[in-house]
Every structure is written in C-alpha cells, then in structure tokens.
Motif scaffolding. Sequence first.
Motif, mmCIF file in Angstrom:
data_model
loop_
_atom_site.group_PDB
_atom_site.id
_atom_site.type_symbol
_atom_site.label_atom_id
_atom_site.label_comp_id
_atom_site.label_asym_id
_atom_site.label_seq_id
_atom_site.Cartn_x
_atom_site.Cartn_y
_atom_site.Cartn_z
ATOM 1 N N VAL A 139 0.847 -1.192 0.000
ATOM 2 C CA VAL A 139 0.000 0.000 0.000
ATOM 3 C C VAL A 139 0.882 1.243 0.000
ATOM 4 O O VAL A 139 2.057 1.185 0.337
ATOM 5 N N ARG A 140 0.290 2.352 -0.356
ATOM 6 C CA ARG A 140 0.992 3.638 -0.321
ATOM 7 C C ARG A 140 0.246 4.558 0.634
ATOM 8 O O ARG A 140 -0.986 4.545 0.682
ATOM 9 N N ILE A 141 1.005 5.329 1.402
ATOM 10 C CA ILE A 141 0.439 6.280 2.356
ATOM 11 C C ILE A 141 1.056 7.643 2.050
ATOM 12 O O ILE A 141 2.276 7.762 1.932
ATOM 13 N N ASP A 142 0.200 8.653 1.904
ATOM 14 C CA ASP A 142 0.714 9.978 1.542
ATOM 15 C C ASP A 142 1.238 10.725 2.767
ATOM 16 O O ASP A 142 1.212 10.224 3.887
ATOM 17 N N ASP A 143 1.709 11.948 2.540
ATOM 18 C CA ASP A 143 2.283 12.763 3.620
ATOM 19 C C ASP A 143 1.267 13.137 4.689
ATOM 20 O O ASP A 143 1.633 13.510 5.799
ATOM 21 N N GLU A 144 -0.008 13.063 4.350
ATOM 22 C CA GLU A 144 -1.063 13.385 5.308
ATOM 23 C C GLU A 144 -1.494 12.156 6.111
ATOM 24 O O GLU A 144 -2.382 12.237 6.942
ATOM 25 N N GLY A 145 -0.890 11.005 5.805
ATOM 26 C CA GLY A 145 -1.235 9.779 6.521
ATOM 27 C C GLY A 145 -2.427 9.046 5.951
ATOM 28 O O GLY A 145 -2.963 8.143 6.579
ATOM 29 N N GLU A 146 -2.845 9.416 4.747
ATOM 30 C CA GLU A 146 -3.991 8.773 4.102
ATOM 31 C C GLU A 146 -3.515 7.673 3.172
ATOM 32 O O GLU A 146 -2.497 7.808 2.504
ATOM 33 N N PHE A 147 -4.273 6.587 3.095
ATOM 34 C CA PHE A 147 -3.998 5.565 2.101
ATOM 35 C C PHE A 147 -4.324 6.143 0.730
ATOM 36 O O PHE A 147 -5.366 6.754 0.544
#
Length: 159
Positions: free
Chosen positions: A115-123
């Motif tokens: 999975v990938r998680i962005d800088d805001e902590g969202e998937f």
Amino acid sequence: CFFSQDRTKPQEGLCDPQKNEIRSFGCISFSIFRRLSIMSDKKVRALLVIPHKHIEETFIGTSLEELQQAVDGLIELVPDRHGCHILCNEEGKIRGFEPNRVYGSDVLVGTFLIVRIDDEGEFVSVTDDDISTYRKTFDEPMSEEETSYWRSALSWFTR
C-alpha cells in the motif's frame, strides 16, 4: 509478518492526538493503528501478495475492518525502502501462516498487501512505478524448497 528489532516503540510523532490523524508510520501494530480510528469508504489500488501465487493488482477499502479481513486478522504496517508499506498480519508467524515471500533476511507470512500512504497519513493508490518495482521484487512465488525451509525455520514460533 516481519518483526522489526524494536517494534514496541513506534516512531516519535506518529500521530497528532488533537487532530486524530497519522503523521508518519514506523513499524506499527494493530493496537496503535486502532487508536487512529481509520474509518473510510475510500478504495485504493494496492498489490495483493498471496502465498504460492503471483502478485496481483486489487482495489481495497481502507477501513480497519477491510484491511483486517484482507490479511486475516490484526494488521501491521512495515515501511519499505521503495516508499510503500507492507500491510500484513501482526500475528502471522505465531499463528502458523504459510511462508509467502522472503523479505531481506526474514520472511513475510500469509497474505499481505503493498500500500501507499501519503504525507497526510492517508492511504492512496500505488503508482504504476510502484507496481513495476514490486512485481520485480515479489512476483515470483517461493519454490517448494524455500517454503519447506521457512516452514521449518518458523516452527518455533508456534510451539
């Protein structure tokens, strides 16, 4: 799943308690993840890695329940050097899950997701580049010899 050397201490600054959001991930376990109250109907593109099968693209919901269902239990997120996270079952080894893929000097067991998680902590969805990278790394299932070796090596977890 994969055990870090010190999985009892998540990275400092893991979440902002006032906003109840993720800032960054260390190797975190379900008990910490659960406190983050991740509830979402959002679906993201991820990579599904099942023992004895080739890697496949999938769309997965990002609610805690859907993530737990995907890995058959408690979840653990392991950051990977390529910028994604491996989402696996925290208790996979002690529950005797099937060896899946070699990861460094360890082995990942049971079904897991990339999975990938962005800088805001969202998937967020994995990218085409991620898919290419992880197909090179994880596409080929373990041979019977490797699986047999790792079953034997992991047998002490379930005693």
